[in-house]
Design a protein around this motif. Structure first.
Motif, PDB file in Angstrom:
ATOM      1  N   LEU A  31      -4.320  -5.333  -7.833  1.00 48.94           N
ATOM      2  CA  LEU A  31      -5.051  -4.165  -7.335  1.00 48.94           C
ATOM      3  C   LEU A  31      -4.097  -3.075  -6.878  1.00 48.94           C
ATOM      4  O   LEU A  31      -4.324  -1.879  -7.121  1.00 48.94           O
ATOM      5  CB  LEU A  31      -5.976  -4.579  -6.187  1.00 48.94           C
ATOM      6  N   PHE A  90     -11.459   3.496  -2.515  1.00 50.03           N
ATOM      7  CA  PHE A  90     -11.396   2.246  -3.268  1.00 50.03           C
ATOM      8  C   PHE A  90     -11.356   1.066  -2.302  1.00 50.03           C
ATOM      9  O   PHE A  90     -10.514   1.016  -1.405  1.00 50.03           O
ATOM     10  CB  PHE A  90     -10.143   2.276  -4.143  1.00 50.03           C
ATOM     11  N   HIS A  91     -12.304   0.116  -2.472  1.00 50.90           N
ATOM     12  CA  HIS A  91     -12.376  -1.077  -1.628  1.00 50.90           C
ATOM     13  C   HIS A  91     -12.554  -2.306  -2.518  1.00 50.90           C
ATOM     14  O   HIS A  91     -13.125  -2.223  -3.613  1.00 50.90           O
ATOM     15  CB  HIS A  91     -13.546  -0.979  -0.645  1.00 50.90           C
ATOM     16  N   ALA A  92     -12.098  -3.459  -2.042  1.00 49.56           N
ATOM     17  CA  ALA A  92     -12.195  -4.699  -2.821  1.00 49.56           C
ATOM     18  C   ALA A  92     -12.643  -5.847  -1.929  1.00 49.56           C
ATOM     19  O   ALA A  92     -12.218  -5.955  -0.771  1.00 49.56           O
ATOM     20  CB  ALA A  92     -10.855  -5.035  -3.465  1.00 49.56           C
ATOM     21  N   ILE A 152      -7.790  -6.836   0.240  1.00 50.15           N
ATOM     22  CA  ILE A 152      -8.990  -7.551  -0.187  1.00 50.15           C
ATOM     23  C   ILE A 152      -9.708  -8.106   1.041  1.00 50.15           C
ATOM     24  O   ILE A 152      -9.092  -8.734   1.903  1.00 50.15           O
ATOM     25  CB  ILE A 152      -8.636  -8.702  -1.142  1.00 50.15           C
ATOM     26  N   LEU A 169     -15.329  -4.566  -6.743  1.00 47.85           N
ATOM     27  CA  LEU A 169     -14.631  -3.322  -6.457  1.00 47.85           C
ATOM     28  C   LEU A 169     -15.688  -2.270  -6.154  1.00 47.85           C
ATOM     29  O   LEU A 169     -16.635  -2.092  -6.913  1.00 47.85           O
ATOM     30  CB  LEU A 169     -13.776  -2.889  -7.653  1.00 47.85           C
ATOM     31  N   ARG A 170     -15.525  -1.572  -5.041  1.00 45.83           N
ATOM     32  CA  ARG A 170     -16.485  -0.538  -4.634  1.00 45.83           C
ATOM     33  C   ARG A 170     -15.748   0.783  -4.515  1.00 45.83           C
ATOM     34  O   ARG A 170     -14.738   0.883  -3.809  1.00 45.83           O
ATOM     35  CB  ARG A 170     -17.127  -0.941  -3.301  1.00 45.83           C
ATOM     36  N   LEU A 195      -8.019  -4.663 -14.925  1.00 42.53           N
ATOM     37  CA  LEU A 195      -7.761  -5.620 -13.842  1.00 42.53           C
ATOM     38  C   LEU A 195      -7.444  -7.018 -14.371  1.00 42.53           C
ATOM     39  O   LEU A 195      -6.434  -7.612 -13.972  1.00 42.53           O
ATOM     40  CB  LEU A 195      -8.941  -5.645 -12.871  1.00 42.53           C
TER      41      LEU A 195
END
Length: 492
Positions: free
Chosen positions: A74, A160-162, A109, A176-177, A195
């Protein structure tokens, strides 16, 4: 009107005139770069706090992922694509937004163990998908990292968030958001492909234009700054008349019946799937008539909605369809699918519906879109639709029942088609299923269709606002749409 003058005019209504990066950055961020958002990006910044524009990508795995390896992959993505490590910053004094891009990747994460995931999945319910994976997808669509306690845009937030969910002893899900201003569907497809490749060690750093941009710490320009010279030109009075026309016509649009227009809303997911033979016949039917799948999907949605009202054939209703088209290949300079950001544009068409066959309405729907695109309306009307989107957010009462519905359905010009190379990589990492879609419970359509063709089969992930529409209502509509599409496939 010259190119630079025109670009300034597009963004002026959103106060997004470019400023020097140094003026935006505090002394504590010397290694960050910045740019103001463009007009389309600004409309997403306005819509996400209300619940529309949260893009979610989910991967269901049969092999337990190495968290350290996943974290590295990531951050490698963030290194290669500067926009993924950016933060959105709101300047409250001017109500403008900026991408602030630190030089170093920083994503972490968020893990959810089996006990926590079980609470999210919950028990069986008529108002929820049967698949645990889809339930987590719904949960992620409604996690709004970009809204503060007052419901407004947070001051400084990552795009970006995971998250990693333990679904069972044999299944794990990576989600993934992303803020949609930083990731349209083409970008999402690139991420879903890239990914697993990075986790599998197939991607090496140090090559390509993305790395050149990374070293400079820059995010690519907004779509408005990349429109070819003269393609977005529209006389001032014509622009005013078009905005007025869009506004007045919206009062004449019919909608899928509203079940509950007053309660707080969330985005829900329903599926429509065709088998391989059904899909092949539908695609052949589209090709033989010189249209694309998006025309058939939009037509089926309109016919099913009209039929749900049980009106006589002579009584027509006017429906709005939004078709999203990827502009990367027609920008200046040309971009490719690996250039992340939001580079789609929307074309809104209206159709009088009542008693037509699928192919009759599909051709009319698609040709209206194609003619509009040939007239460059995806560029000339871009700022008009962005402006109206923001006005609807400011004044929900301008929409029917304050529903914030701008169209019956949104479709993409082209489906996502899974290739054989992706299949091999998916097997290596244990990928059992995947989904990609965006939330719609703020401003938007009644149903947003995200279509893919996997192993020759049409798979439509349909997102809708609940309880404005009920799950029972939407599933009934999708069942009717499927019947319409399957029956039409036999008429070739």
């Amino acid at each position: 009107m010259g190119k630079n003058t025109h670009k300034l005019a597009i963004c002026k209504q959103h106060s997004t005139t470019r400023v020097k990066s140094a003026a935006l950055l505090p002394p504590s961020m010397p290694e960050s770069a910045a740019r103001s958002v463009g007009g389309t990006e600004y409309s997403w910044c306005r819509s996400v706090p209300s619940g529309t524009g949260i893009t979610v990508l989910g991967l269901l795995l049969s092999k337990s992922p190495d968290v350290s390896l996943l974290q590295t992959a990531l951050r490698s993505l963030q290194n290669s694509h500067p926009i993924l490590r950016s933060r959105l910053r709101l300047d409250a004094s001017t109500n403008t937004f900026h991408f602030i891009t630190p030089r170093d990747p920083h994503i972490q994460i968020t893990p959810f163990d089996l006990q926590y995931t079980s609470r999210i999945i919950g028990s069986e319910s008529n108002d929820r998908p049967s698949s645990p994976f889809l339930r987590i997808l719904e949960y992620e669509l409604n996690r709004n990292s970009w809204r503060d306690h007052s419901g407004s845009m947070s001051a400084d937030t990552d795009v970006f968030h995971a998250s990693l969910y333990t679904v069972s002893d044999q299944q794990w899900a990576v989600f993934l958001r992303l803020h949609t201003s930083a990731c349209d569907r083409t970008a999402a497809v690139a991420l879903l492909k890239e990914l697993p490749e990075r986790v599998g060690g197939r991607v090496k750093e140090g090559k390509g234009t993305e790395m050149e941009l990374e070293r400079k710490g820059k995010v690519r320009l907004a779509i408005e700054d990349l429109i070819p010279e003269g393609k977005a030109n529209k006389p001032f009075w014509t622009r005013g008349l078009d905005v007025l026309g869009y506004s007045l016509n919206s009062f004449r649009f019919s909608n899928l019946n509203f079940v509950d227009a007053h309660s707080p809303r969330s985005s829900k997911v329903a599926k429509m799937q065709l088998d391989r033979d059904e899909t092949e016949r539908l695609i052949v039917g589209c090709k033989s008539r010189g249209i694309k799948l998006c025309g058939a999907l939009a037509a089926a949605a309109m016919i099913a909605s009209w039929a749900s009202k049980q009106r006589p054939d002579f009584e027509k209703e006017k429906y709005a369809v939004v078709t999203l088209t990827d502009c990367r290949s027609i920008l200046d300079p040309i971009l490719n699918g690996n250039d992340l950001g939001f580079y789609h544009s929307a074309i809104l068409n209206t159709h009088d519906v009542g008693g037509e066959t699928l192919w009759e309405l599909a051709r009319r729907s698609y040709m209206a879109f194609e003619n509009a695109k040939n007239c460059n309306k995806h560029f000339t009307d871009m700022s008009d639709l962005n402006y109206l989107m923001c006005k609807a957010i400011d004044s929900p009462g301008l929409t029917p029942s304050s529903s914030l519905r701008t169209a019956l359905v949104s479709v993409f010009e082209d489906p996502v088609i899974q290739d054989s190379e992706s299949d091999k990589m998916h097997q290596e990492v244990g990928l059992e299923d995947y989904e990609g879609c965006s939330s719609v419970h703020g401003v938007g359509p009644s149903i947003a269709i995200f279509d893919t063709i996997r192993n020759g089969m049409l798979n439509c992930t349909c997102v809708y606002p609940s309880p404005l529409h009920s799950r029972e209502q939407v599933l009934k509509l999708l069942d009717h749409m499927k019947k319409i599409l399957v029956d039409a496939g036999h008429i070739n």
